[in-house]
Design an enzyme around this catalytic site. Structure first.
Site, PDB file in Angstrom:
ATOM      1  N   CYS A   1       0.852  -1.190   0.000  1.00 30.72           N
ATOM      2  CA  CYS A   1       0.000   0.000   0.000  1.00 30.72           C
ATOM      3  C   CYS A   1       0.892   1.246   0.000  1.00 30.72           C
ATOM      4  CB  CYS A   1      -0.921  -0.042   1.214  1.00 30.72           C
ATOM      5  SG  CYS A   1      -1.673   1.516   1.651  1.00 30.72           S
TER       6      CYS A   1
ATOM      7  N   CYS B   1       0.192   3.987   2.513  1.00 25.78           N
ATOM      8  CA  CYS B   1       0.585   3.581   3.873  1.00 25.78           C
ATOM      9  C   CYS B   1       2.082   3.808   4.087  1.00 25.78           C
ATOM     10  CB  CYS B   1       0.321   2.089   4.092  1.00 25.78           C
ATOM     11  SG  CYS B   1      -1.383   1.609   3.880  1.00 25.78           S
TER      12      CYS B   1
END
Lengths: 104, 405
Positions: free
Chosen positions: A29, A32
């Site tokens: 991700c 993230c």
């Protein structure tokens, strides 16, 4: 930041007294990964909060158990209860504001 | 000044990064401002098989990270910050961010687009709880679970195929009749062959249901009006994008949908301001066209800076008056006038200089001073136009102009 897994999640988060922040993340991700260094920086500013992270690739069921189905998500617990949940479009500034709120 | 640049690029997707590469390689002092992820939407796209030269083994994040390194290699600077206000009207452009204030002589807008929100019941409440707009971000949650995909363009079908690597079943809700998809043929065929994919034709998403987490969707058949409930664990929505131009309203011309119309060389309606990538009005929104836009805009901006700098030094900031002749080598009438005007200027060289502007190469300055026909001679003094002769240029009219110098 404390690395969480199914062995320690109960003790470190749900049965833990006080404020606990959990950063749900995955190495796949990109948002993230961008966020993580900022969260680490905030860890130094808010010593009264226990900062933890949970890699959802290894702990998928644990994340779903917390009703997390999207990344990035950050949940702040107080005495094991969810009090703040940020998901998707939030910035580290938003997170800092929430931390200021809950520690005030 | 530390925060003063030749060029500022807003947004670090492929378009902004390519512009950064070209501009910094041309030795322009260049800054890229990005509030979020470097790589833009491409950084959230795992499957990337149409960027020339990379038919296998490159992902969106890898490709854009290479572009980022490439730009830094040539000296392009990056700052993580969010633009909150801009003043683009003057020669010096001002950009105000959350944490600072920057100025630049030229600006490239590369803010891109973001997934469109459908606006159905439950969508907002369950975002991050099973409602997603990014398959690569969230696919891992859905191992052996069922998901629904809404949309049928390239993005929707490609992401649905990607999701079959994780999910047990992927149901794609398509508004068209059976067998009709907006996606490209090669992608369609791949989807039709995929055993994990099921299509729900003639339908739209009516509602997303669940208590704290997605549990079901209500699907409406647009032909019969019938609404059926379908149990699912996740909903991925790919129904196009919207441009990120909210803060540009009233500052740069936008079309009805909010996209920025540009010229062939990426100019917006504001001098020194360019738009590239998904944010502009264009036919194909892909990484390759975004990168091309970036390259074109950077070269155009470089030329703009040079021309403006020249005009400032040779005309606007001169102590002596300057006669500016607008001409073009392709306009015979203006070509014929050149000797007469050169002779005129040299006769008055004690009180004026002559600058010639080729309107074929530079229409912008002509436009700014409302020069519609060539040849034309404008007399500048103290940075202002004090007189002009256009159309029928005679020695008498020129002499009259000289008296104003």
């Amino acid at each position: 930041m404390l690395e969480l897994n199914k062995e320690n999640f109960e003790a470190e988060v749900l049965s833990s007294k006080g404020l606990v922040l959990v950063d749900f993340w995955s190495p796949k991700c990109v948002p993230c990964m961008e966020l993580l260094p900022h969260v680490e920086e905030l860890e130094g500013k808010f010593e009264q909060v226990k900062f933890c992270k949970l890699n959802i690739l290894e702990n998928r069921r644990l994340a779903i158990g917390q009703k997390v189905m999207g990344l990035p998500t950050i949940i702040i617990y107080r005495d094991g209860e969810k009090i703040v949940e940020l998901s998707k479009d939030f910035t580290h500034e938003d997170l800092e504001a929430k931390l200021n709120e809950v520690t005030a | 000044m530390a925060n003063s640049y030749d060029l500022i690029i807003i947004g670090a997707g492929p378009a902004g990064l390519a512009a950064g590469i070209y501009a910094s390689r041309s030795k322009l002092n260049t800054l890229v401002i990005e509030k979020g992820v470097i790589g833009g939407q491409a950084a959230t796209t795992e499957e990337m098989e149409n960027y020339p030269g990379f038919y296998q083994g490159v992902t969106g994040p890898q490709l854009t990270e290479h572009m980022h390194e490439h730009a830094e290699h040539f000296g392009c600077k990056f700052v993580k910050d969010e633009v909150v206000d801009l003043d683009l009207a003057g020669y010096e452009k001002v950009i105000v961010t959350k944490n600072g204030r920057y100025t630049a002589k030229a600006v490239i807008i590369a803010t891109g687009a973001e997934p469109r929100v459908l606006g159905v019941k439950g969508e907002k409440e369950l975002k991050g709880k099973g409602v997603s707009y990014c398959a690569t971000c969230d696919a891992d949650f859905y191992e052996d679970l069922d998901v629904v995909v809404l949309g049928n363009g390239d993005a929707a079908i490609e992401e649905a195929i990607y999701l079959t690597r994780f999910a047990a079943k992927v149901s794609i809700i398509v508004i068209h009749d059976e067998g009709i998809l907006d996606a490209t043929k090669v992608i369609q065929e791949r989807a039709f062959r995929n055993e994990k994919i099921e299509f729900i034709w003639n339908s739209t998403l009516e509602e997303i249901k669940g208590d704290g987490i997605v549990e079901a969707v209500a699907v409406k058949n647009i032909k019969t009006g019938e609404v059926t409930e379908l149990e699912t664990n996740g909903v991925f929505i790919f129904v196009g994008t919207v441009p990120k131009t909210e803060m540009l309203k009233g500052k740069v011309e936008l079309d009805q949908r909010g996209y920025i119309p540009t010229s062939e060389i990426m100019e917006t309606n504001v001098d020194g301001v360019y738009a590239v990538g998904d944010v502009r009005v264009k036919y194909l929104r892909q990484v390759v066209t975004a990168a091309a836009d970036g390259a074109i805009a950077a070269v155009a901006a470089e030329k703009y800076l040079q021309e403006e700098e020249n005009f400032k030094n040779e005309v606007l900031e001169k102590e002596l008056a300057t006669a500016v002749m607008f001409w073009s080598p392709f306009h015979q009438g203006s070509l014929d006038m050149v000797p007469m005007i050169e002779e005129f200027a040299s006769r008055h060289s004690e009180k004026m200089d002559l600058v010639k502007i080729d309107t074929y190469r530079n229409q912008r300055i002509a436009r700014r001073y409302d020069v519609q026909d060539i040849p034309a001679v404008l007399l500048f003094k103290g940075g202002e136009v004090v007189g002009r002769v256009a159309g029928d240029i005679t020695p008498e009219r020129l002499e009259k102009l000289a008296t104003l110098a």
